[in-house]
Design a protein around this motif. Structure first.
Motif, short mmCIF file in Angstrom:
data_model
loop_
_atom_site.label_atom_id
_atom_site.label_comp_id
_atom_site.label_asym_id
_atom_site.label_seq_id
_atom_site.Cartn_x
_atom_site.Cartn_y
_atom_site.Cartn_z
N PRO A 71 0.83 -1.21 0.00
CA PRO A 71 0.00 0.00 0.00
C PRO A 71 0.86 1.26 0.00
CG PRO A 71 0.11 -0.90 2.20
CD PRO A 71 0.87 -1.86 1.32
N ARG A 72 0.22 2.35 -0.37
CA ARG A 72 0.88 3.65 -0.30
C ARG A 72 0.82 4.19 1.13
NH1 ARG A 72 -0.71 8.66 -3.34
NH2 ARG A 72 0.61 10.33 -2.54
N THR A 73 1.86 4.87 1.54
CA THR A 73 1.89 5.55 2.83
C THR A 73 1.72 7.05 2.58
OG1 THR A 73 3.37 3.89 3.79
CG2 THR A 73 3.25 6.03 4.90
N PRO A 74 0.71 7.68 3.16
CA PRO A 74 0.51 9.12 2.91
C PRO A 74 1.65 9.95 3.50
CG PRO A 74 -0.90 8.38 4.69
CD PRO A 74 -0.26 7.15 4.12
N CYS A 75 1.95 11.06 2.84
CA CYS A 75 3.09 11.88 3.26
C CYS A 75 2.73 13.35 3.26
CB CYS A 75 4.28 11.63 2.33
SG CYS A 75 3.95 12.06 0.60
N ARG A 76 3.65 14.16 3.76
CA ARG A 76 3.45 15.61 3.83
C ARG A 76 3.21 16.23 2.46
NH1 ARG A 76 6.88 20.05 3.47
NH2 ARG A 76 8.63 18.69 3.02
N THR A 77 3.90 15.69 1.45
CA THR A 77 3.72 16.21 0.09
C THR A 77 2.29 16.04 -0.37
OG1 THR A 77 6.03 15.76 -0.48
CG2 THR A 77 4.48 15.97 -2.30
N PHE A 78 1.70 14.89 -0.07
CA PHE A 78 0.32 14.61 -0.44
C PHE A 78 -0.62 15.62 0.21
CE2 PHE A 78 -3.26 11.25 0.02
CZ PHE A 78 -3.87 11.70 -1.13
N VAL A 87 -7.05 6.86 8.56
CA VAL A 87 -8.26 6.32 9.17
C VAL A 87 -9.16 5.67 8.11
CG1 VAL A 87 -10.40 6.93 10.36
CG2 VAL A 87 -8.21 7.87 11.14
N ARG A 88 -9.26 6.26 6.95
CA ARG A 88 -10.11 5.71 5.89
C ARG A 88 -9.54 4.39 5.35
NH1 ARG A 88 -15.16 4.87 4.42
NH2 ARG A 88 -15.39 4.62 2.17
N ALA A 89 -8.23 4.26 5.32
CA ALA A 89 -7.55 3.01 4.94
C ALA A 89 -7.92 2.53 3.54
CB ALA A 89 -7.84 1.92 5.98
N MET A 90 -7.93 3.44 2.60
CA MET A 90 -8.07 3.12 1.18
C MET A 90 -6.82 3.64 0.47
SD MET A 90 -12.10 3.92 0.34
CE MET A 90 -11.83 5.69 0.37
N PRO A 91 -5.67 2.97 0.65
CA PRO A 91 -4.39 3.59 0.29
C PRO A 91 -3.98 3.48 -1.17
CG PRO A 91 -4.01 1.46 1.28
CD PRO A 91 -5.49 1.68 1.33
N GLY A 92 -4.68 2.67 -1.96
CA GLY A 92 -4.17 2.38 -3.29
C GLY A 92 -3.05 1.36 -3.21
N ALA A 93 -2.59 0.91 -4.38
CA ALA A 93 -1.61 -0.18 -4.42
C ALA A 93 -0.44 0.15 -5.32
CB ALA A 93 -2.27 -1.47 -4.91
N TYR A 94 0.76 -0.17 -4.84
CA TYR A 94 1.94 -0.16 -5.70
C TYR A 94 2.05 -1.51 -6.39
CZ TYR A 94 3.84 4.19 -3.79
OH TYR A 94 4.05 5.51 -3.45
N LEU A 95 2.68 -1.47 -7.57
CA LEU A 95 2.81 -2.69 -8.37
C LEU A 95 4.21 -2.82 -8.96
CD1 LEU A 95 -0.21 -1.21 -9.67
CD2 LEU A 95 -0.51 -3.67 -9.60
N ARG A 96 4.69 -4.06 -9.02
CA ARG A 96 5.88 -4.39 -9.78
C ARG A 96 5.48 -4.62 -11.25
NH1 ARG A 96 6.54 -8.42 -5.51
NH2 ARG A 96 8.06 -7.65 -3.98
N VAL A 97 6.42 -4.44 -12.13
CA VAL A 97 6.21 -4.76 -13.54
C VAL A 97 6.94 -6.06 -13.83
CG1 VAL A 97 6.53 -4.00 -15.92
CG2 VAL A 97 5.98 -2.32 -14.14
N LEU A 98 6.19 -7.15 -13.94
CA LEU A 98 6.78 -8.46 -14.23
C LEU A 98 7.08 -8.62 -15.71
CD1 LEU A 98 4.61 -10.81 -11.97
CD2 LEU A 98 6.78 -9.68 -11.42
N ARG A 99 6.24 -8.02 -16.53
CA ARG A 99 6.49 -8.01 -17.98
C ARG A 99 6.23 -6.61 -18.48
NH1 ARG A 99 2.71 -11.55 -19.89
NH2 ARG A 99 1.24 -9.88 -20.38
N GLU A 100 7.25 -5.99 -19.01
CA GLU A 100 7.10 -4.64 -19.51
C GLU A 100 6.14 -4.63 -20.70
OE1 GLU A 100 10.98 -3.08 -20.35
OE2 GLU A 100 11.46 -2.81 -18.22
N GLY A 101 5.38 -3.55 -20.79
CA GLY A 101 4.43 -3.44 -21.89
C GLY A 101 3.72 -2.11 -21.86
N GLU A 102 2.88 -1.89 -22.86
CA GLU A 102 2.15 -0.63 -22.99
C GLU A 102 0.71 -0.79 -22.49
OE1 GLU A 102 2.51 0.44 -27.12
OE2 GLU A 102 4.34 1.62 -26.70
N VAL A 103 0.23 0.27 -21.84
CA VAL A 103 -1.14 0.30 -21.36
C VAL A 103 -1.77 1.62 -21.76
CG1 VAL A 103 -0.55 -1.18 -19.39
CG2 VAL A 103 -0.57 1.30 -19.10
N GLY A 104 -3.10 1.63 -21.81
CA GLY A 104 -3.81 2.85 -22.15
C GLY A 104 -5.18 2.87 -21.52
N ALA A 105 -5.79 4.04 -21.49
CA ALA A 105 -7.14 4.18 -20.94
C ALA A 105 -8.09 3.24 -21.66
CB ALA A 105 -7.60 5.62 -21.06
#
Length: 213
Positions: free
Chosen positions: A118-125, A140-158
């Motif tokens: 998970p992401r840890t909130p910081c002063r910058t945020f 307190v809300r505990a909806m931190p979002g997720a960090y991810l590794r890239v196991l296979r590089e590739g392109e993504v789009g909306a």
């Protein structure tokens, strides 16, 4: 149900007194882009990271946040939050980011991603949003979002589907890790059940457990 990417976002250089690095620059302000974006093992092509000592790297190559969770925050603070407003590279739709299991794999575009922490909130945020008590409220809300590794590089789009192609049986989720580290220390033993959790967090869990006896 397979979710999708609502947007892919890249950071621009923001100079502010609240910016975290020594030069006063931050990449937390991320904006949606058109077209495909390359996800690399060391990060997102074209993204700006102001504090490489604390952001980016293989275990934090990509940051994802759910559009639905952003909607909750928009209601909470009484203003619209555009995609990228959490500093996320990937804004998801119909993806249970908080419930994602540490080590689960997402097929997105031509890339293969793995949920790490998970992401840890910081002063910058807090400074970027202009909400002084945001760190406390975010925790307190505990909806931190997720960090991810890239196991296979590739392109993504909306609009690309987000398909969970592998989910470890241990069941330790992003939300559980966040709560263990910030709100519910009784959950700390569970973190050691997740072998794909980055080693610094596993070590932190061990130290805290040892201190508790």
């Amino acid at each position: 149900m397979t979710g999708r990417l609502a947007s892919v976002n890249l950071g621009i250089v923001t100079e502010a007194e609240w910016a975290g690095d020594a030069s006063g620059r931050s990449g937390i302000d991320k904006r949606p882009v058109d077209g495909p974006v390359l996800l690399r093992a060391d990060g997102v092509a074209g993204d700006f990271i102001g504090e490489p000592a604390h952001h980016g790297g293989p275990d934090q190559a990509v940051y994802a946040y759910a559009e639905e969770d952003a909607g909750w925050w928009a209601t909470e603070i009484g203003r619209a939050i555009r995609p990228g407003g959490f500093g996320e590279n990937l804004t998801t739709y119909a993806v249970d980011v908080t419930g994602a299991v540490i080590g689960e794999q997402w097929a997105v575009g031509s890339a293969l991603l793995q949920v790490t922490k998970p992401r840890t909130p910081c002063r910058t945020f807090a400074g970027f949003w202009g909400v002084p008590d945001l760190i406390k409220r975010f925790t307190v809300r505990a909806m931190p979002g997720a960090y991810l590794r890239v196991l296979r590089e590739g392109e993504v789009g909306a609009g690309d589907p987000v398909e969970v192609v592998d989910r470890p049986a241990h069941g330790v989720t992003i939300g559980e890790v966040f709560r263990a580290l910030n709100l519910e220390p009784e959950l700390l033993p569970r973190l050691l059940d997740a072998p794909d959790l980055p080693e610094p967090l596993r070590q932190k869990a061990r130290r805290r457990l040892a201190a508790r006896g």
